[in-house]
Design a protein around this motif. Structure first.
Motif, short mmCIF file in Angstrom:
data_model
loop_
_atom_site.label_atom_id
_atom_site.label_comp_id
_atom_site.label_asym_id
_atom_site.label_seq_id
_atom_site.Cartn_x
_atom_site.Cartn_y
_atom_site.Cartn_z
N GLU A 194 30.45 43.63 -16.15
CA GLU A 194 29.63 44.85 -16.17
C GLU A 194 29.10 44.75 -14.18
N HIS A 195 28.41 45.79 -14.00
CA HIS A 195 28.21 45.65 -12.60
C HIS A 195 27.01 46.62 -12.30
N TYR A 196 26.43 46.09 -11.41
CA TYR A 196 25.04 46.91 -11.03
C TYR A 196 24.55 46.98 -9.50
N LYS A 197 23.45 47.91 -8.90
CA LYS A 197 23.18 47.86 -7.38
C LYS A 197 21.60 47.11 -7.68
N ASP A 198 21.77 46.03 -6.87
CA ASP A 198 20.37 44.97 -6.81
C ASP A 198 19.24 45.46 -5.85
N LYS A 202 22.85 45.39 -2.66
CA LYS A 202 24.30 44.77 -3.40
C LYS A 202 24.53 44.53 -4.45
N THR A 203 26.21 44.54 -4.55
CA THR A 203 26.76 44.66 -6.67
C THR A 203 26.10 43.39 -6.50
N VAL A 204 26.54 43.19 -8.10
CA VAL A 204 26.14 42.04 -8.46
C VAL A 204 26.95 42.78 -10.28
N ILE A 205 27.68 41.83 -10.10
CA ILE A 205 28.77 41.76 -11.29
C ILE A 205 28.19 40.50 -12.99
N TYR A 206 28.64 40.75 -14.31
CA TYR A 206 28.42 39.63 -14.54
C TYR A 206 29.90 39.91 -15.96
N LEU A 264 16.37 42.18 -12.68
CA LEU A 264 17.38 41.45 -14.17
C LEU A 264 16.05 41.11 -14.94
N THR A 265 15.92 41.39 -16.01
CA THR A 265 14.93 41.01 -17.38
C THR A 265 16.46 40.42 -18.47
N ILE A 266 16.55 39.66 -19.43
CA ILE A 266 17.34 39.19 -19.55
C ILE A 266 16.10 38.85 -21.95
#
Length: 367
Positions: A194-198, A202-206, A264-266
């Motif tokens: 998965e990926h998103y823009k912070d 900037k791009t974050v992938i996980y 980011l929320t988990i």
């Protein structure tokens, strides 16, 4: 990891048959080879007095928490932080071939080995799915674009070898025509990249990193990385699912869900129970049964996401107690000391808590 698991079972009663809660199981090529006990005869167990067990609880509960947390986190963190950093510019002609491969879904082995400078790219990895196997000499290519438009080829990843059908699949991350990182691409149940823009653009992938799986035992972590110029840096390693339901002493479960990305929320859901025999289907009352939300703030100086555990119902050491490291019982007792102390004042929970402490103390005596 499975070696530690079998050592744990060896110190307890053999042949457990406890209930399980259904869940998708995971696996990992990182897990060390299993070392089985040479005998089915369990070691002689000591039944400690209630006073001795309470003293044991107090002694573990008052140990410094940080060294225990660091020891528990070390193995997964070492994998998370030590992915290969690369700095390899691809020629325009090879870049064109690679783009074409993302459209056709395959590339010839020799070209892939040359472009990526990796002779370990497996020529036997020509299966893309149960319905598609390429002819000899070709290997599947899986394209993961992180840009708004797939054709931009600015920030993206390419897996050489199908993740679910190739043990030697390699996941390469790109910035334009530059290869900047290589990760393990093999995944029994799929990378789920998965990926998103912070908030900083900037791009974050996980993705889920699979450490262990089996009947009633599994362990996956979320690995988060962030584009930082021409680098892909490790920014967060968090437990995604830690579960053990076949241990005599403690049955536990923690599962995490990414609820949103800005911030980011988990969400974490977790429980712990203390079975009192190896052949029961009664896991007893929940010692812990809860859920919580953890928000993560970006620390620009350290370049990591930091969990705001002070405003959640769980601490980082408590999260680590759901790892399957072989030392998870010690950090569990330490991190949940007040909870276990309270359980000894409960008529229903006391017997099971003392039984659990007796199992752990016997295991520690043997190891």
């Amino acid at each position: 990891m499975k070696k530690l698991f079998y050592l744990l079972l060896f110190s307890m009663l053999i042949g457990c048959n406890n209930k399980q809660k259904p869940v998708e199981k995971k696996s990992s090529s990182h897990v060390p080879a299993i070392s089985k006990p040479t005998s089915n005869t369990p070691p002689k167990k000591i039944q400690y007095s209630d006073q001795q067990l309470e003293q044991f609880l107090d002694s573990v509960g008052h140990l410094p928490t940080q060294p225990l947390a660091a020891k528990t986190a070390f193995w997964a963190d070492s994998i998370f932080k030590n992915q290969a950093q690369l700095d390899s510019v691809i020629s325009l002609s090879d870049f064109k071939k690679l783009k074409q491969a993302t459209h056709t879904g395959a590339i010839d082995i020799l070209t892939a080995r040359r472009i990526f400078g990796n002779k370990k790219i497996d020529s036997a990895c020509n299966e893309e799915s149960v319905l598609l196997t390429y002819k000899e000499g070709l290997i599947p290519v899986v394209y993961y674009p992180f840009d708004k438009h797939k054709a931009d080829f600015n920030e993206y990843a390419i897996c050489i070898g199908a993740p679910t059908h190739c043990e030697n699949a390699y996941l390469y991350f790109f910035k334009g025509n530059k290869i900047i990182a290589r990760h393990n691409g093999s995944s029994r149940y799929g990378l789920n990249l998965e990926h998103y823009k912070d908030t900083d653009g900037k791009t974050v992938i996980y993705y889920k990193e699979e450490f262990d799986d089996g009947s009633g035992i599994w362990w996956n972590n979320y690995f988060f990385y962030k584009y930082d110029g021409d680098k892909l840096i490790p920014v967060l390693n968090e437990l995604q699912n830690g579960n053990l339901t076949i241990s005599v002493g403690r049955a536990f479960w923690l599962e995490s869900f990414v609820q949103k990305t800005n911030p980011l929320t988990i969400k974490m859901v977790y429980y712990d129970q203390f079975p009192v025999s190896s052949d029961t289907t009664d896991f007893g009352p929940d010692i812990i049964n809860d859920s919580t939300i953890v928000k993560y703030n970006w620390n620009e100086q350290l370049k990591i996401f930091q969990g705001d555990y002070k405003n959640s119902k769980i601490s980082k050491p408590q999260v680590l107690s759901y790892y399957l490291t072989g030392d998870d019982d010690i950090i569990f007792i330490n991190a949940y000391y007040k909870t276990l102390r309270a359980a000894l004042l409960d008529k229903v929970k006391k017997k099971r808590t003392l039984y659990y402490l007796n199992e752990v103390k016997n295991y520690q005596r043997k190891h």
